[in-house]
Design a protein around this motif. Structure first.
Motif, short mmCIF file in Angstrom:
data_model
loop_
_atom_site.label_atom_id
_atom_site.label_comp_id
_atom_site.label_asym_id
_atom_site.label_seq_id
_atom_site.Cartn_x
_atom_site.Cartn_y
_atom_site.Cartn_z
N MET A 1 0.69 -1.16 -0.18
CA MET A 1 0.05 0.05 0.05
C MET A 1 0.69 1.19 -0.08
N ALA A 2 0.06 2.26 -0.51
CA ALA A 2 1.09 3.53 -0.65
C ALA A 2 1.04 4.52 0.67
N THR A 3 1.81 5.25 0.80
CA THR A 3 1.79 6.13 1.90
C THR A 3 0.57 7.08 1.67
N CYS A 4 0.07 7.64 2.71
CA CYS A 4 -1.14 8.49 2.59
C CYS A 4 -1.27 10.00 3.05
N SER A 5 -0.83 10.87 2.33
CA SER A 5 -0.65 12.11 2.79
C SER A 5 -1.89 12.85 3.01
N VAL A 6 -2.94 12.64 2.37
CA VAL A 6 -4.18 12.85 2.81
C VAL A 6 -5.08 11.72 3.43
N PRO A 7 -5.27 11.71 4.69
CA PRO A 7 -5.78 10.56 5.40
C PRO A 7 -7.17 10.13 4.68
N LEU A 8 -7.71 9.24 4.47
CA LEU A 8 -8.79 8.84 4.15
C LEU A 8 -9.90 9.55 4.88
N SER A 9 -9.82 9.27 6.25
CA SER A 9 -10.85 9.54 6.99
C SER A 9 -11.17 11.18 6.93
N LEU B 1 -3.43 8.40 -3.71
CA LEU B 1 -2.76 8.49 -4.85
C LEU B 1 -2.83 10.06 -5.30
N LEU B 2 -4.30 10.80 -4.88
CA LEU B 2 -4.55 11.98 -5.34
C LEU B 2 -3.24 12.83 -5.55
N PRO B 3 -2.50 13.14 -3.98
CA PRO B 3 -1.47 14.34 -4.25
C PRO B 3 -0.33 13.76 -4.96
N ALA B 4 0.09 12.57 -5.37
CA ALA B 4 0.86 12.40 -6.14
C ALA B 4 0.59 12.54 -7.81
N SER C 1 2.43 7.26 -14.45
CA SER C 1 3.75 7.62 -13.42
C SER C 1 3.47 8.16 -11.91
N ALA C 2 2.34 8.47 -11.67
CA ALA C 2 2.11 8.76 -10.30
C ALA C 2 1.86 7.54 -9.79
N VAL C 3 1.01 6.52 -10.22
CA VAL C 3 0.98 5.07 -9.71
C VAL C 3 2.37 4.42 -9.43
N GLY C 4 3.25 4.50 -10.42
CA GLY C 4 4.42 3.82 -10.33
C GLY C 4 5.32 4.69 -9.00
N GLU C 5 5.26 5.90 -9.05
CA GLU C 5 5.86 6.68 -8.02
C GLU C 5 5.49 6.12 -6.59
N VAL C 6 3.87 6.22 -6.27
CA VAL C 6 3.53 5.62 -4.81
C VAL C 6 3.77 4.09 -4.62
N ARG C 7 3.96 3.42 -5.88
CA ARG C 7 3.95 2.03 -5.61
C ARG C 7 5.59 1.85 -5.22
N SER C 8 6.46 2.78 -5.57
CA SER C 8 7.96 2.43 -5.34
C SER C 8 8.28 2.82 -4.01
N LEU C 9 7.22 3.52 -3.29
CA LEU C 9 7.45 4.24 -2.00
C LEU C 9 7.92 3.25 -1.05
N PRO C 10 8.88 3.19 -0.29
CA PRO C 10 9.04 2.03 1.05
C PRO C 10 7.74 1.81 1.68
#
Lengths: 399, 399
Positions: free
Chosen positions: B1-9, B339-342, B390-399
């Motif tokens: 799973m990606a990190t989440c800079s805008v928490p879903l909640s 994904l939105l911010p990325a 590209s955005a999807v690739g980016e968030v997928r590659s995050l630790p």
């Protein structure tokens, strides 16, 4: 007293939901000269200039197409908000929310500020459209007396001292509908002072401000306090068919208004906003157009008041307004609602004063008439005065 | 799973009041290709024909001036109501109430039909604007599942059998926002049958009906039952800036809608109504214009879906819509809100699926995306697909 084919009680009961609508229907009968509606003079519409603005608006382009055709933000077109700033007490364009006519501004302000059971203070008489806007919020509506200088702020202060705690106080401070009265400078200061002392909002509904026939009204209340929401409109200076109005409000309230408006209609038609921004922002044109409007309404006001004086002599008392669209008349001892059917039969319409009161207090307005000189031509106004006098003669002669 | 800079909640909490507004703001950044808004293609506006209609409307005359400039009745201009009759399930022009965009029709219907605590059923996913319109009525909102054939009426029937008693059921039956789904003929009949059996109203919100890319949708629900209120709009076939919508409703409900609308904004701008009546009533023009619109949206839909297939292969599941403006996509295992911010950083905007759900049920939509192909050009849609990948690739590659 005359017989009464429309019982007062029934008329009053039917009013909250349908008054303006029914009034608009009265004017559709071609044999009736209507002094009932508040419709601006058709011959004074700046139709050519509006047509020019409409063509320009639709032809203009933007990244997302002509802004006049595309979706816009709830707050309104930036150009219009900037122009409204110069026409209102707003300090910046950000203070302005564009609304679908000033009626929507009243609706939004009522829903943002009034919870069920809270007190709302209005002038006696007051504008019907506000009573309709605030009714769904289930307030307790309290009327405060008014005279030629507008709301009796001394009476308001007495009520406040006795413990009245309104959420808001609603006034039409310039050339009011229906009374034609203008709130004096002294009372404006007094009202703002009371608002700040007792912590209520003042809703200043100022659509007639530019229609001064005998000079300008005092400065808007909104310029002197953040306790004031100023509501304005392009309906009387350009054309009501645009349905362009605005509210000038401090930020926290404005944000609440935006949230409510977004759920109501997303935004005001951008085509109307673009047309209003173009014409209201054309200073040279507006200076000349407003001079034409004021001349036109001066001619009409004078024609109607002179004809009524000829037809009624001293029997009819007229409060001559210094601007706006309405004569507020009183025929002591005559029930205006009871006269209406006879007047319609004679081919003239007006609005009985009782319509503009609240609850039991309305009774005190039953010998009052609102006579609009805005819609009819001077010749029609003279004819209408004669018909009104015939109707009065008729009901007076009934057994 | 990606990190989440805008928490879903947090995103979900902020939505009821500001979602559409915030979406409209996203599109203002010039470096962002927006697949987020539901803005019609700017190059497909019939600007010339609308300009012609606007000039004609302002120049036309009546006893009280050009009807396009003067106050009108709350119900709407007679010419427009007559034209809408031919575009809707209305049997007579009297059945039609003109509204300030279809958003206002939803607002009025919600306030007329829903009291606090009552149940309102929507599709899962559903249109945000309706949730905003109904929120002030404080209903209990219940989502019923949907698939490519629209609302799962079998699931609705099960809930009804278990005792669910909604005041109304809201559907977007043709090329829905956001799912693109079209309610099948069989389910339309089933839904109307349930409405009559269990005594609830169906609100049929049908703004995309004329935008069939692969053929027309089944007949509107409103043609078959008085339990249905049909809501329509000129926004998608002419231009949203006119804010012309309508509700077709049986008499007692229509009268309630008129009373509420009168207090809200008196009436919809007559200038918009006159323009819409002129152009919608021009059968030859509309036939050709709708063909252009359908061709334009077909090209865009195909460009976006082909580019997404190239960029994502099988990873992205697309529900190809047969019309309308939206692709509803699913990237299993990916949190669209995260994904939105990325994506914005890459210069592409979309709406996370979770926005279109209600309460806890929204969670099930978190791997969904609404991608609008309406606003951007085909070339931009292709570029946007690359940026999204590209955005999807980016968030997928995050630790």
């Amino acid at each position: 007293m005359a017989t009464c084919s429309v019982p007062l009680s029934r008329l009053a009961r039917s009013l909250p939901s349908s008054a303006i609508r029914d009034l608009l229907r009265l004017v559709d009968r071609p044999d009736v000269i209507s002094l009932a509606g508040g419709l601006p003079a058709p011959d004074l519409f700046p139709a050519e200039r509006l047509a020019e603005a409409a063509s320009r608006a639709v032809a203009s382009s933007g990244r997302l197409g002509p802004p006049a055709l595309q979706y816009g933000t709830t707050e309104g077109l930036a150009e219009l908000r900037e122009v409204v700033r110069t026409w209102s007490p707003a300090r910046s364009a950000d203070d302005v929310l564009v609304t679908t006519g000033s009626q929507q501004a009243l609706d939004l302000v009522a829903h943002a500020l009034v919870d069920p059971g809270e007190v709302v203070v209005v002038e006696r008489p007051t504008y019907l459209g506000f009573l309709q806007a605030v009714a769904p919020c289930e307030p307790r509506v309290v009327g405060v007396g008014s005279d030629r200088d507008g709301m009796r702020t001394d009476e308001l202060e007495e009520r406040l001292r006795s413990g009245l705690r309104p959420s808001l106080v609603y006034v039409v401070p310039s050339f009011a509908n229906p009374s034609g009265a203008t709130l004096s400078d002294e009372r404006r200061r007094h009202l703002v002072d009371l608002a700040e002392r007792y912590g209520f909002a003042v809703v200043e509904d100022d659509p007639y401000r530019e229609l001064g026939i005998d000079g300008h009204p005092p400065a808007p209340l909104g310029t002197s306090s953040d306790a004031v929401v100023t509501v304005g409109s392009a309906s009387k200076v350009l054309a009501p068919g645009l349905r362009v109005g605005w509210a000038v409000a401090p930020k926290p309230l404005r944000e609440a208004l935006v949230r409510i408006k977004q759920a109501r209609d997303l935004h005001t038609p951008t085509i109307s906003q673009a047309v209003a921004a173009d014409v209201l922002g054309d200073g040279d044109f507006m200076a000349s157009h407003l001079a034409t409007l004021r001349d036109g309404y001066r001619t009409r006001r004078n024609a109607l008041s002179a004809a009524l004086a000829r037809a009624f002599g001293d029997a009819l008392h007229i409060d001559l307004p210094a601007g706006g669209m309405f004569l507020w008349a009183c025929h002591p001892g005559l029930d205006a609602a009871a006269l209406l059917p006879a007047a319609l039969a004679q081919g003239v319409a007006f609005v009985p004063g009782v319509v503009f009161g609240t609850g039991d207090e309305a009774h005190g307005l039953r010998d009052r008439f609102r006579l609009s000189y805005a819609t009819a031509t001077p010749a029609e106004l003279i004819e209408a005065s004669g018909r009104l006098a015939s109707a009065v003669g008729e009901v007076r002669s009934l057994p």
